[in-house]
Design an enzyme around this catalytic site. Sequence first.
Site, PDB file in Angstrom:
ATOM      1  N   VAL A  85       0.801  -1.223   0.000  1.00  0.00           N
ATOM      2  CA  VAL A  85       0.000   0.000   0.000  1.00  0.00           C
ATOM      3  C   VAL A  85       0.840   1.282   0.000  1.00  0.00           C
ATOM      4  O   VAL A  85       0.320   2.368  -0.261  1.00  0.00           O
ATOM      5  CB  VAL A  85      -0.967  -0.011   1.206  1.00  0.00           C
ATOM      6  CG1 VAL A  85      -0.225   0.290   2.506  1.00  0.00           C
ATOM      7  CG2 VAL A  85      -2.142   0.930   0.995  1.00  0.00           C
ATOM      8  N   TYR A  86       2.128   1.194   0.271  1.00  0.00           N
ATOM      9  CA  TYR A  86       2.995   2.386   0.278  1.00  0.00           C
ATOM     10  C   TYR A  86       3.278   2.837  -1.146  1.00  0.00           C
ATOM     11  O   TYR A  86       3.777   2.063  -1.943  1.00  0.00           O
ATOM     12  CB  TYR A  86       4.326   2.112   0.963  1.00  0.00           C
ATOM     13  CG  TYR A  86       4.273   1.694   2.416  1.00  0.00           C
ATOM     14  CD1 TYR A  86       3.139   1.890   3.204  1.00  0.00           C
ATOM     15  CD2 TYR A  86       5.371   1.079   3.011  1.00  0.00           C
ATOM     16  CE1 TYR A  86       3.118   1.494   4.538  1.00  0.00           C
ATOM     17  CE2 TYR A  86       5.345   0.692   4.343  1.00  0.00           C
ATOM     18  CZ  TYR A  86       4.225   0.886   5.091  1.00  0.00           C
ATOM     19  OH  TYR A  86       4.194   0.498   6.410  1.00  0.00           O
ATOM     20  N   SER A  87       2.998   4.076  -1.577  1.00  0.00           N
ATOM     21  CA  SER A  87       2.431   5.165  -0.795  1.00  0.00           C
ATOM     22  C   SER A  87       1.158   5.661  -1.484  1.00  0.00           C
ATOM     23  O   SER A  87       1.129   6.708  -2.114  1.00  0.00           O
ATOM     24  CB  SER A  87       3.453   6.308  -0.690  1.00  0.00           C
ATOM     25  OG  SER A  87       4.029   6.544  -2.002  1.00  0.00           O
ATOM     26  N   GLU A 104       4.618   1.832  -4.861  1.00  0.00           N
ATOM     27  CA  GLU A 104       5.761   2.684  -5.204  1.00  0.00           C
ATOM     28  C   GLU A 104       7.004   2.311  -4.401  1.00  0.00           C
ATOM     29  O   GLU A 104       8.113   2.255  -4.939  1.00  0.00           O
ATOM     30  CB  GLU A 104       5.414   4.164  -4.982  1.00  0.00           C
ATOM     31  CG  GLU A 104       4.458   4.741  -6.000  1.00  0.00           C
ATOM     32  CD  GLU A 104       3.003   4.408  -5.748  1.00  0.00           C
ATOM     33  OE1 GLU A 104       2.166   4.644  -6.643  1.00  0.00           O
ATOM     34  OE2 GLU A 104       2.685   3.904  -4.639  1.00  0.00           O
TER      35      GLU A 104
END
Length: 316
Positions: A52-54, A64
């Site tokens: 889930v980042y970012s 990412e």
Amino acid sequence: MQKRKLGRSGIDVAPLAFGGNVFGWTADEARSFTLLDNFVGAGFNLIDTADVYSVWAPGHTGGESETVIGNWLKKRGGRDKVVIATKVGMQMAPDRKGLAKAYILRSAEESLKRLQTDYIDLYQSHKDDPDAPLEERFEAYAQLVKQGKVRAIGASNYDAARLKAALETSAKLGAPRYETLQPHYNLCERGLFEGPLQDLCLKEEIGVIGYYSLASGFLTGKYRNENDLGQSVRGGGVKKYLNTRGFGILKALDDVAAQVKATPAQVTLAWTMARPSVAAPIVSATSAQQLSDILKAVDVKLDTAAIARLDAASAP
């Protein structure tokens, strides 16, 4: 540097982990490469990220951070010298979240592709999913471990009751168990972990790799009044600590730091690393100087009086 064990996984890590949420966000790829080079060059090996980042950054869709790490691994090599931890379960999009078996299997393949690696050392449930039966996640994880795509699994943001239920479920299935827990834990937030959850981790030999180890920068001593909050994008998350207890913690950190000739950030990390359940607190940095200063925490030794001073000031 003395390594520590991630639960019963057989994986050994240096006592500080690098939090990869900054990669591709507040640290571009070139700077991220430098930070990773310096981290590994200093003898550390645990790099923590998540699919889930970012996703929260404008124009980002998630992945990412993993992509930056994958590009770094491809360029630098040395895959066997690092321990890559990533996570699944937080919402990437309305149809991309949770811990259903099919979603875990799909997400693992996507993470492997972004990371440009054949295996994930530690694959973590980013948060509990009450809508998916516990059995499903362990069936998925067991399949990934059997295929050699995952070495060990862990949990993040679980309470004591659900972690206990998860351990009982994996044991019943004969599946891999959660070897680590990633809780929100630092001098300011002791009550979120200490108590039944910490007791369970100690009893079951689960390695703790807490996040927000510096309380969004508050425990560095950088933020001492509301005028300081505008210094970074994280300032807004610090305001809640600007109170009598927070100032008391900073005073204790200042006092101990002066005694041991260290910085408040180094002292708070030394306190965290001294907790019996902790394997490696997660730290983050966006500059080489920040990272260098933080990593010196492993050389800070606190005596019982210093730990007692910090314990008293930060008592929940």
